[in-house]
Design an enzyme around this catalytic site. Structure first.
Site, mmCIF file in Angstrom:
data_model
loop_
_atom_site.group_PDB
_atom_site.id
_atom_site.type_symbol
_atom_site.label_atom_id
_atom_site.label_comp_id
_atom_site.label_asym_id
_atom_site.label_seq_id
_atom_site.Cartn_x
_atom_site.Cartn_y
_atom_site.Cartn_z
ATOM 1 N N TYR A 198 0.799 -1.230 0.000
ATOM 2 C CA TYR A 198 0.000 0.000 0.000
ATOM 3 C C TYR A 198 0.832 1.280 0.000
ATOM 4 O O TYR A 198 1.732 1.446 0.826
ATOM 5 C CB TYR A 198 -0.935 0.027 1.212
ATOM 6 C CG TYR A 198 -2.134 0.906 0.932
ATOM 7 C CD1 TYR A 198 -3.236 0.376 0.281
ATOM 8 C CD2 TYR A 198 -2.146 2.247 1.254
ATOM 9 C CE1 TYR A 198 -4.331 1.176 -0.040
ATOM 10 C CE2 TYR A 198 -3.236 3.050 0.940
ATOM 11 C CZ TYR A 198 -4.320 2.506 0.299
ATOM 12 O OH TYR A 198 -5.395 3.298 -0.021
ATOM 13 N N LYS A 207 7.311 8.488 0.165
ATOM 14 C CA LYS A 207 7.646 8.872 1.539
ATOM 15 C C LYS A 207 9.042 8.387 1.934
ATOM 16 O O LYS A 207 9.789 9.093 2.621
ATOM 17 C CB LYS A 207 6.614 8.311 2.512
ATOM 18 C CG LYS A 207 5.187 8.722 2.202
ATOM 19 C CD LYS A 207 4.998 10.199 2.268
ATOM 20 C CE LYS A 207 3.530 10.570 2.102
ATOM 21 N NZ LYS A 207 3.344 12.024 2.152
ATOM 22 N N HIS A 227 7.284 17.895 3.565
ATOM 23 C CA HIS A 227 5.951 17.362 3.293
ATOM 24 C C HIS A 227 5.037 18.547 2.977
ATOM 25 O O HIS A 227 4.212 18.945 3.798
ATOM 26 C CB HIS A 227 5.473 16.607 4.545
ATOM 27 C CG HIS A 227 4.249 15.788 4.337
ATOM 28 N ND1 HIS A 227 3.423 15.421 5.382
ATOM 29 C CD2 HIS A 227 3.714 15.228 3.237
ATOM 30 C CE1 HIS A 227 2.428 14.676 4.913
ATOM 31 N NE2 HIS A 227 2.580 14.548 3.618
ATOM 32 N N SER A 249 -1.000 14.624 6.665
ATOM 33 C CA SER A 249 -1.698 13.794 5.680
ATOM 34 C C SER A 249 -3.209 13.981 5.794
ATOM 35 O O SER A 249 -3.751 14.031 6.907
ATOM 36 C CB SER A 249 -1.370 12.323 5.929
ATOM 37 O OG SER A 249 0.022 12.163 6.005
ATOM 38 N N CYS A 251 -5.160 16.499 5.197
ATOM 39 C CA CYS A 251 -5.638 17.770 5.771
ATOM 40 C C CYS A 251 -5.821 18.838 4.705
ATOM 41 O O CYS A 251 -5.810 20.039 4.989
ATOM 42 C CB CYS A 251 -4.674 18.274 6.842
ATOM 43 S SG CYS A 251 -4.766 17.333 8.364
ATOM 44 N N ASP A 278 2.200 17.243 -2.423
ATOM 45 C CA ASP A 278 2.582 16.459 -1.237
ATOM 46 C C ASP A 278 4.029 16.662 -0.785
ATOM 47 O O ASP A 278 4.296 16.616 0.408
ATOM 48 C CB ASP A 278 2.349 14.972 -1.529
ATOM 49 C CG ASP A 278 2.358 14.116 -0.273
ATOM 50 O OD1 ASP A 278 1.761 14.539 0.734
ATOM 51 O OD2 ASP A 278 2.973 13.032 -0.290
ATOM 52 N N ARG A 367 -7.718 5.883 -2.457
ATOM 53 C CA ARG A 367 -6.843 6.812 -3.169
ATOM 54 C C ARG A 367 -7.056 6.797 -4.672
ATOM 55 O O ARG A 367 -7.590 5.840 -5.230
ATOM 56 C CB ARG A 367 -5.378 6.407 -2.914
ATOM 57 C CG ARG A 367 -4.958 6.416 -1.446
ATOM 58 C CD ARG A 367 -4.606 7.798 -1.002
ATOM 59 N NE ARG A 367 -4.204 7.864 0.404
ATOM 60 C CZ ARG A 367 -3.333 8.755 0.870
ATOM 61 N NH1 ARG A 367 -2.769 9.621 0.076
ATOM 62 N NH2 ARG A 367 -3.034 8.785 2.150
HETATM 63 C C1 OXD Z 1 0.354 10.686 3.238
HETATM 64 C C2 OXD Z 1 0.287 10.608 1.765
HETATM 65 O O1 OXD Z 1 -0.065 9.751 3.911
HETATM 66 O O2 OXD Z 1 0.623 11.600 1.116
HETATM 67 O O3 OXD Z 1 0.838 11.710 3.732
HETATM 68 O O4 OXD Z 1 -0.066 9.550 1.218
HETATM 69 MN MN MN Z 2 1.524 13.113 2.328
#
Ligand code: OXD
Ligand code: MN
Length: 617
Positions: A198, A207, A227, A249, A251, A278, A367
């Protein structure tokens, strides 16, 4: 071996000996390769076709129901010294972590294909971009990497030229949460991820590389890996300023990055350009400004809540060539999620007939994966090799109370303290409880690849002669009134707040000095096109000295966790604000509002029903 780089061939060889795949596929990143992979996955049932008339070339993937989000407690930073990972990260000694992971990887790809995915994070010709290679046994991961990164032959060519790359090894394993770990070895520029297919656990360019490993590299090399979304705001005079904004994340980073101006501002000539939603890599340019690139090439966005009202640009880009993960499906095969519209889906995210008694139809962390080029507001400068110059940095969280709509840091050090103080109510992007307030400095709690104390010091180190640093602001779109409803309409209307910030950057807007920072007078915000009661605006711009003293005291406890490693400058900023708040409590009239009088405590809305309500962004 297809590469001219011996170190790469050797590593692929070693991994193949360990994992024992049936075949090895070096990805070239062509459209034909992507299409062939998609066809194989459809045939194997790893992807499901969606309605080809409404959503051409869109597919749906259903992940294992126990593998639906990032797993922060299983995500480790493996530095030689524990203290280098800091109290902000789970830590394991590198030798122990390698042994543990290699035992899991042994023979795990038997009968499967090992894909070698060379990728570049950032425009392929950008000096700010960095490359990596992900080895994975998941075709779904390869397809996502195709959309999210510059993947294949051009990246391989750059890697061969440069001679180095971040090594990421991934296997979905048995998808057993007991045998799931995401390990980072920043000193070796390496990642090992096992047991999840995932998102951030498995798409290692995102990430793992672009934040955890890159933040470590950025500190060594003098830049910032954050981020943050990057958005260009074009004013009616035709000038475009770029803003980088850090929110935790789920938000609203994607919504803000793709914001559509409200009608009155659109008519006045405002435009918004999306650069990234992101991740932001920023480095000082020759002119002393910070220049930023989006290291990603696509969006892996949260679907629920996305609608023509909240994010019309996103909806417009999602009706073709998109991979959906864990959304629901309508009877005629269209993707669906909560907040999209009033239709009732036929199947839930697990492919079962939808039954509201079982919870939401789409998983809250479902997603979409889509190429950034499909976004109608995609900036013509998003792929510029030198990046875009940043005028303002914005920090923000999801806070029901206390945090006002917007305030400005008095200088860089104060701004770094505001970033370090960030707190937010948790969301479904990570496994664990939702809605719990936690500290999330710079929205990097799950993503900083080293000790936060050193990270704060790195941020502070930019405060030096020769740099023209952006102004720093803090926002909170999520403040609620005493009736529990959101006070601020959010979404497109957030441009009203960004416009004030940009006017501040240009020296053209007023602000009131308060103990927590500089704030707009109510009349400095362009709210003419909004039906916002004066009391709501007053509450949104209210500073509660007592509540803030508690906040600053709690921040002191948090800073205490970092002991002597915490930069003294950060603690002295906290003290300065605390002392200003104490002085303001003693003389409340010094906290001015737009009418120059003292701000009333515990403002109650005269007409709470007039407050605009909306779904959380
Ligand atoms: C997160 C994403 O979880 O961008 O921050 O997927
Ligand atoms: Mn993110």
């Amino acid at each position: 071996m297809p590469s001219t780089l011996a170190a790469l061939n050797q590593w692929v060889d070693e991994v193949a000996r360990l994992t024992q795949p049936a075949r090895i596929h070096w990805c070239d990143g062509t459209q034909a390769e992507y299409a062939a992979l998609g066809a194989q996955m459809l045939e194997r049932g790893e992807l499901h076709a969606l309605n080809p008339h409404t959503h051409p070339r869109c597919t749906l993937h259903r992940s294992h129901p126990g593998d639906v989000a990032r797993v922060e407690h299983l995500t480790y930073i493996c530095t030689r010294e524990r203290a280098d990972a800091g109290p902000n990260n789970p830590w394991m000694a590198p030798a122990e972590a390698h042994a543990k992971m290699d035992a899991l990887f042994a023979g795990c790809m038997r009968g499967r294909t090992l894909y070698v995915v060379p990728y570049c994070m950032g425009p392929i010709d950008s000096p700010l971009a960095r490359c990596g290679v992900e080895i994975t046994d998941s075709a779904y991961v390869v397809a996502n990497m195709y959309l999210m990164t510059r993947m294949g032959a051009p990246a391989l060519a750059r890697i061969e030229r440069e001679g180095h790359f971040v090594k990421g090894l991934h296997s979905t394993g048995e998808l057993d949460p007991e045998r799931r770990f995401i390990m980072h070895f920043p000193e070796e520029l390496a990642i090992k991820s096992y047991g999840s297919g995932y998102g951030g656990n498995a798409l290692l360019g995102k990430k793992c590389h672009a934040l955890r490993i890159a933040s470590w590299q950025a500190r060594q090399e003098g830049w910032l890996a954050e981020h943050m979304l990057i958005v260009g705001i074009q004013n009616p005079q035709g000038q475009t300023h770029y803003i980088a904004a850090a929110f935790p994340s789920a938000c609203g980073k994607t919504n803000l990055a793709m914001l559509v101006p409200p009608a009155d501002m659109r008519r006045a000539g405002w435009k918004v350009w999306t650069v990234g939603d992101d991740i932001c890599w920023m480095a000082p340019g020759k002119d002393g400004r910070l220049w930023a690139i989006n290291p990603e090439a696509g969006f892996f966005g949260v679907a629920p809540g996305t609608s023509t009202r909240t994010n019309p640009n996103a909806l417009a880009m999602l009706d073709h060539d998109t991979i959906f993960t864990n959304v629901a499906v309508t009877a005629d095969g269209q993707p669906w999620w909560e907040g999209l519209d009033a239709r009732v889906p036929a199947l839930d995210w697990q492919g079962r007939p939808f039954d509201p008694a079982r919870g939401p139809a789409a998983h809250p962390n479902s997603r979409f994966t889509v190429s950034a080029r499909q976004c109608p507001s995609f900036s013509p400068h998003a792929e510029d090799a030198q990046g875009v110059p940043i005028s303002a940095i914005v920090f923000g969280g999801r806070r029901e109370s206390l945090l006002p709509l917007v305030f400005e840091a008095r200088d860089w050090a104060h701004g770094v303290m505001l970033g370090a103080a960030m707190g937010s109510e948790t969301t479904a992007a990570a496994s664990g409880a939702v809605g719990v307030l936690r500290r999330d400095p710079m929205a990097m709690k799950p993503f900083c690849g080293y000790n936060f104390a050193d990270y704060f010091a790195h941020w502070l180190s930019f405060d030096r002669p020769g740099l023209q640093l952006p102004k720093i602001f803090h926002v909170n779109w999520f403040r609620k009134g005493s009736d529990g409803k959101f006070l601020w309409p959010g979404f497109g209307d957030n441009l009203r707040v960004l416009a004030w910030m940009l006017a501040r950057c240009e020296g053209g807007a007023a602000a009131v000095d308060t103990p927590i920072g500089r704030m707009p007078h109510a009349h400095d915000l362009d709210t003419a096109g909004l039906r916002l009661p004066a009391a709501a605006l007053e509450a949104l711009l209210h500073v509660d000295p007592t509540g803030w003293q508690r906040e600053m005291a709690a921040l002191g406890d948090y800073f205490g966790e970092f002991g002597a490693r915490l930069p003294a400058r950060l603690e002295s900023e906290r003290r300065r604000v605390l002392e200003a708040l104490e002085a303001a409590s003693a003389q409340p009239a010094r906290v001015a509002n737009d009418r120059g009088s003292a701000i009333k405590k515990n403002v109650k809305l005269r007409n709470p029903r007039a407050v605009v309500t909306r779904a959380p962004q």
